[in-house]
Design a protein around this motif. Structure first.
Motif, PDB file in Angstrom:
ATOM      1  N   PRO A  78       0.832  -1.208   0.000  1.00 41.86           N
ATOM      2  CA  PRO A  78       0.000   0.000   0.000  1.00 41.86           C
ATOM      3  C   PRO A  78       0.866   1.257   0.000  1.00 41.86           C
ATOM      4  O   PRO A  78       1.909   1.319   0.654  1.00 41.86           O
ATOM      5  N   ARG A  79       0.423   2.245  -0.771  1.00 36.80           N
ATOM      6  CA  ARG A  79       1.179   3.499  -0.867  1.00 36.80           C
ATOM      7  C   ARG A  79       0.235   4.630  -1.260  1.00 36.80           C
ATOM      8  O   ARG A  79      -0.528   4.512  -2.212  1.00 36.80           O
ATOM      9  N   PHE A  80       0.286   5.719  -0.493  1.00 39.91           N
ATOM     10  CA  PHE A  80      -0.500   6.904  -0.812  1.00 39.91           C
ATOM     11  C   PHE A  80       0.360   7.895  -1.576  1.00 39.91           C
ATOM     12  O   PHE A  80       1.535   8.090  -1.248  1.00 39.91           O
ATOM     13  N   VAL A  81      -0.238   8.534  -2.572  1.00 41.30           N
ATOM     14  CA  VAL A  81       0.407   9.621  -3.292  1.00 41.30           C
ATOM     15  C   VAL A  81      -0.559  10.808  -3.230  1.00 41.30           C
ATOM     16  O   VAL A  81      -1.674  10.726  -3.760  1.00 41.30           O
ATOM     17  N   VAL A  82      -0.143  11.868  -2.558  1.00 46.51           N
ATOM     18  CA  VAL A  82      -0.972  13.081  -2.486  1.00 46.51           C
ATOM     19  C   VAL A  82      -0.744  13.858  -3.767  1.00 46.51           C
ATOM     20  O   VAL A  82       0.379  14.247  -4.078  1.00 46.51           O
ATOM     21  N   THR A  83      -1.807  14.074  -4.524  1.00 48.25           N
ATOM     22  CA  THR A  83      -1.697  14.720  -5.833  1.00 48.25           C
ATOM     23  C   THR A  83      -2.020  16.209  -5.794  1.00 48.25           C
ATOM     24  O   THR A  83      -1.573  16.954  -6.657  1.00 48.25           O
ATOM     25  N   SER A  84      -2.801  16.647  -4.801  1.00 50.67           N
ATOM     26  CA  SER A  84      -3.144  18.063  -4.658  1.00 50.67           C
ATOM     27  C   SER A  84      -3.467  18.347  -3.208  1.00 50.67           C
ATOM     28  O   SER A  84      -3.877  17.449  -2.471  1.00 50.67           O
ATOM     29  N   ARG A  85      -3.313  19.604  -2.842  1.00 50.31           N
ATOM     30  CA  ARG A  85      -3.714  20.040  -1.500  1.00 50.31           C
ATOM     31  C   ARG A  85      -4.372  21.398  -1.602  1.00 50.31           C
ATOM     32  O   ARG A  85      -3.998  22.216  -2.440  1.00 50.31           O
ATOM     33  N   PHE A  86      -5.342  21.611  -0.747  1.00 50.77           N
ATOM     34  CA  PHE A  86      -6.057  22.874  -0.660  1.00 50.77           C
ATOM     35  C   PHE A  86      -6.076  23.238   0.814  1.00 50.77           C
ATOM     36  O   PHE A  86      -6.630  22.501   1.620  1.00 50.77           O
ATOM     37  N   VAL A  87      -5.468  24.364   1.146  1.00 53.65           N
ATOM     38  CA  VAL A  87      -5.320  24.747   2.551  1.00 53.65           C
ATOM     39  C   VAL A  87      -6.211  25.934   2.845  1.00 53.65           C
ATOM     40  O   VAL A  87      -6.181  26.940   2.118  1.00 53.65           O
ATOM     41  N   GLY A  88      -7.002  25.832   3.916  1.00 51.58           N
ATOM     42  CA  GLY A  88      -7.884  26.907   4.332  1.00 51.58           C
ATOM     43  C   GLY A  88      -7.127  27.994   5.072  1.00 51.58           C
ATOM     44  O   GLY A  88      -6.013  27.794   5.557  1.00 51.58           O
ATOM     45  N   SER A  89      -7.732  29.135   5.170  1.00 52.96           N
ATOM     46  CA  SER A  89      -7.136  30.277   5.865  1.00 52.96           C
ATOM     47  C   SER A  89      -7.577  30.294   7.318  1.00 52.96           C
ATOM     48  O   SER A  89      -8.700  29.927   7.633  1.00 52.96           O
ATOM     49  N   PRO A  90      -6.687  30.778   8.221  1.00 55.55           N
ATOM     50  CA  PRO A  90      -7.107  30.941   9.624  1.00 55.55           C
ATOM     51  C   PRO A  90      -8.251  31.941   9.695  1.00 55.55           C
ATOM     52  O   PRO A  90      -8.347  32.791   8.822  1.00 55.55           O
TER      53      PRO A  90
END
Length: 144
Positions: free
Chosen positions: A59-71
């Motif tokens: 098993p292996r995860f590959v993170v392809t995108s990230r979206f980060v919220g603002s404080p």
């Protein structure tokens, strides 16, 4: 490197040897939910990841995108691919499941909510022998 970068690096290198680090990334009362599990706390979350290594090979995860919220709300969404090989009694076969993870963090950057979203019917069941035939038939019946 941010805490999110560290968490992603851990996800992408997850192995039985580094599962003990769950408590480094997850708060004591962290919630985890996916299509099969709903648990609370690092020991239960570690158990889910440990079970993954029993159920599938490589098993292996590959993170392809990230979206980060603002404080002050913060949080993040990760899009990922889960690569693995099936184990007996199924024929050995490389597979990929795609999904997303919603994360929320506490004041020190530990995960308080980990919610995985992925379509088990499309990404898993429809790709398996016998069950896949049934799932694809149901999908055909449900199409507009």
């Amino acid at each position: 490197m941010t805490r999110l970068d560290e968490l992603i690096a851990w996800f992408e290198t997850l192995s039985p040897d580094n599962l003990h680090r769950v408590a480094d990334f997850y708060a004591a009362d962290a919630e985890f939910k996916d299509p099969f599990n709903e648990v609370r706390g690092p020991p239960a979350i570690e158990n889910i990841f440990r079970h993954m290594f029993v159920q599938v090979a490589e098993p292996r995860f590959v993170v392809t995108s990230r979206f980060v919220g603002s404080p002050p709300v913060g949080g993040a969404m990760l899009l990922w691919e889960f690569h693995f090989r099936t184990r007996a009694p199924l024929p050995a076969r490389a597979m990929i499941a795609r999904g997303a993870t919603h994360l929320r963090f506490d004041d020190v950057g530990r995960v308080t909510l980990h919610r995985d979203y992925w379509d088990a019917a499309e990404e898993l069941y429809a790709k398996l022998p016998l069950l896949g035939c049934l799932m694809r038939g149901l999908q055909r019946m449900a199409r507009a």
